[in-house]
Motif scaffolding. Structure first.
Motif, PDB file in Angstrom:
ATOM      1  N   UNK A   1       0.834  -1.182   0.000  1.00  0.00           N
ATOM      2  CA  UNK A   1       0.000   0.000   0.000  1.00  0.00           C
ATOM      3  C   UNK A   1       0.884   1.254   0.000  1.00  0.00           C
ATOM      4  N   UNK A   2       0.607   2.170  -0.919  1.00  0.00           N
ATOM      5  CA  UNK A   2       1.371   3.410  -1.004  1.00  0.00           C
ATOM      6  C   UNK A   2       0.961   4.350   0.109  1.00  0.00           C
ATOM      7  N   UNK A   3       1.945   4.886   0.775  1.00  0.00           N
ATOM      8  CA  UNK A   3       1.680   5.855   1.836  1.00  0.00           C
ATOM      9  C   UNK A   3       1.476   7.229   1.214  1.00  0.00           C
ATOM     10  N   UNK A   4       0.952   8.152   2.007  1.00  0.00           N
ATOM     11  CA  UNK A   4       0.799   9.527   1.535  1.00  0.00           C
ATOM     12  C   UNK A   4       2.179  10.151   1.414  1.00  0.00           C
ATOM     13  N   UNK A   5       2.568  10.435   0.180  1.00  0.00           N
ATOM     14  CA  UNK A   5       3.886  10.993  -0.106  1.00  0.00           C
ATOM     15  C   UNK A   5       3.717  12.421  -0.597  1.00  0.00           C
ATOM     16  N   UNK A   6       4.502  13.322  -0.023  1.00  0.00           N
ATOM     17  CA  UNK A   6       4.559  14.709  -0.475  1.00  0.00           C
ATOM     18  C   UNK A   6       5.965  14.966  -0.986  1.00  0.00           C
ATOM     19  N   UNK A   7       6.066  15.420  -2.226  1.00  0.00           N
ATOM     20  CA  UNK A   7       7.352  15.790  -2.808  1.00  0.00           C
ATOM     21  C   UNK A   7       7.344  17.298  -2.994  1.00  0.00           C
ATOM     22  N   UNK A   8       8.332  17.964  -2.407  1.00  0.00           N
ATOM     23  CA  UNK A   8       8.440  19.416  -2.492  1.00  0.00           C
ATOM     24  C   UNK A   8       9.665  19.761  -3.320  1.00  0.00           C
ATOM     25  N   UNK A   9       9.438  20.383  -4.470  1.00  0.00           N
ATOM     26  CA  UNK A   9      10.526  20.808  -5.351  1.00  0.00           C
ATOM     27  C   UNK A   9      10.906  22.237  -4.995  1.00  0.00           C
ATOM     28  N   UNK A  10      12.172  22.423  -4.654  1.00  0.00           N
ATOM     29  CA  UNK A  10      12.625  23.743  -4.233  1.00  0.00           C
ATOM     30  C   UNK A  10      13.552  24.443  -5.194  1.00  0.00           C
ATOM     31  N   UNK A  11      13.510  24.080  -6.461  1.00  0.00           N
ATOM     32  CA  UNK A  11      14.327  24.780  -7.454  1.00  0.00           C
ATOM     33  C   UNK A  11      13.720  26.154  -7.692  1.00  0.00           C
ATOM     34  N   UNK A  12      14.546  27.159  -7.883  1.00  0.00           N
ATOM     35  CA  UNK A  12      14.033  28.525  -8.059  1.00  0.00           C
ATOM     36  C   UNK A  12      13.430  28.783  -9.438  1.00  0.00           C
ATOM     37  N   UNK A  13      13.788  27.981 -10.444  1.00  0.00           N
ATOM     38  CA  UNK A  13      13.234  28.149 -11.791  1.00  0.00           C
ATOM     39  C   UNK A  13      13.292  26.811 -12.504  1.00  0.00           C
ATOM     40  N   UNK A  14      12.480  25.883 -12.030  1.00  0.00           N
ATOM     41  CA  UNK A  14      12.552  24.493 -12.473  1.00  0.00           C
ATOM     42  C   UNK A  14      12.378  24.328 -13.980  1.00  0.00           C
ATOM     43  N   UNK A  15      11.423  25.003 -14.569  1.00  0.00           N
ATOM     44  CA  UNK A  15      11.123  24.772 -15.985  1.00  0.00           C
ATOM     45  C   UNK A  15      12.059  25.471 -16.957  1.00  0.00           C
ATOM     46  N   UNK A  16      12.782  26.470 -16.507  1.00  0.00           N
ATOM     47  CA  UNK A  16      13.640  27.215 -17.435  1.00  0.00           C
ATOM     48  C   UNK A  16      15.127  27.119 -17.137  1.00  0.00           C
ATOM     49  N   UNK A  17      15.490  26.594 -15.986  1.00  0.00           N
ATOM     50  CA  UNK A  17      16.883  26.692 -15.584  1.00  0.00           C
ATOM     51  C   UNK A  17      17.486  25.373 -15.113  1.00  0.00           C
ATOM     52  N   UNK A  18      16.816  24.258 -15.352  1.00  0.00           N
ATOM     53  CA  UNK A  18      17.373  23.015 -14.846  1.00  0.00           C
ATOM     54  C   UNK A  18      16.959  21.825 -15.693  1.00  0.00           C
ATOM     55  N   UNK A  19      17.917  21.211 -16.315  1.00  0.00           N
ATOM     56  CA  UNK A  19      17.652  19.996 -17.069  1.00  0.00           C
ATOM     57  C   UNK A  19      17.537  18.817 -16.108  1.00  0.00           C
ATOM     58  N   UNK A  20      18.516  18.683 -15.207  1.00  0.00           N
ATOM     59  CA  UNK A  20      18.561  17.529 -14.302  1.00  0.00           C
ATOM     60  C   UNK A  20      17.401  17.515 -13.316  1.00  0.00           C
ATOM     61  N   UNK A  21      17.138  18.630 -12.651  1.00  0.00           N
ATOM     62  CA  UNK A  21      16.058  18.666 -11.659  1.00  0.00           C
ATOM     63  C   UNK A  21      14.700  18.504 -12.305  1.00  0.00           C
ATOM     64  N   UNK A  22      14.527  19.044 -13.493  1.00  0.00           N
ATOM     65  CA  UNK A  22      13.272  18.873 -14.219  1.00  0.00           C
ATOM     66  C   UNK A  22      13.065  17.395 -14.549  1.00  0.00           C
ATOM     67  N   UNK A  23      14.127  16.720 -14.979  1.00  0.00           N
ATOM     68  CA  UNK A  23      14.041  15.293 -15.292  1.00  0.00           C
ATOM     69  C   UNK A  23      13.748  14.480 -14.027  1.00  0.00           C
ATOM     70  N   UNK A  24      14.370  14.838 -12.926  1.00  0.00           N
ATOM     71  CA  UNK A  24      14.122  14.149 -11.657  1.00  0.00           C
ATOM     72  C   UNK A  24      12.646  14.254 -11.291  1.00  0.00           C
ATOM     73  N   UNK A  25      12.075  15.444 -11.402  1.00  0.00           N
ATOM     74  CA  UNK A  25      10.669  15.626 -11.055  1.00  0.00           C
ATOM     75  C   UNK A  25       9.758  14.856 -12.014  1.00  0.00           C
ATOM     76  N   UNK A  26      10.083  14.829 -13.297  1.00  0.00           N
ATOM     77  CA  UNK A  26       9.289  14.058 -14.253  1.00  0.00           C
ATOM     78  C   UNK A  26       9.341  12.568 -13.915  1.00  0.00           C
ATOM     79  N   UNK A  27      10.526  12.084 -13.551  1.00  0.00           N
ATOM     80  CA  UNK A  27      10.673  10.674 -13.170  1.00  0.00           C
ATOM     81  C   UNK A  27       9.884  10.363 -11.902  1.00  0.00           C
TER      82      UNK A  27
END
Length: 114
Positions: A1-27
């Protein structure tokens, strides 16, 4: 059973300034489709954190993942502001601060090697 998971992304400009962090969030979205995901730079571009809303998310979650890049050996400004505002004395810590008691909190930090 999946527990309630909260993922908080703290990048300052995720969609325009980060290839790696954007990919991590998509994964993470694919791997944990039932997780609640908060992308701080989209929710609070003005850095005005809705503390009660964020505390409610944290309270209902069993597992909390903080995902952010390492900037100059520290966390990005929006993640720092979110933590300073949300993790209030008497709520998350101090003699009466028990709202995060028993929760699993993990950090997923990406450090860019250049």
């Amino acid at each position: 059973m999946m527990k309630n998971v909260l993922i908080v992304s703290g990048h300052t400009d995720l969609n325009n300034d980060s290839v790696a962090n954007k990919q991590i969030m998509e994964d993470l979205k694919k791997l944990l489709p039932d997780a609640e995901i908060s992308i701080l730079d989209e929710l609070y571009p003005d850095y005005k954190i809705d503390v009660k809303r964020e505390q409610e998310k944290l309270e209902k979650s069993e597992i909390i993942v903080l995902q952010f890049p390492l900037f100059w050996y520290g966390m990005p400004s929006i993640m720092n502001k979110w933590m300073e505002d949300t993790f209030e004395h008497g709520w998350s810590h101090g003699s009466t601060g028990d709202k995060l008691h028993g929760k699993k909190i993990n950090r997923f930090i990406y450090r860019r090697c250049t």
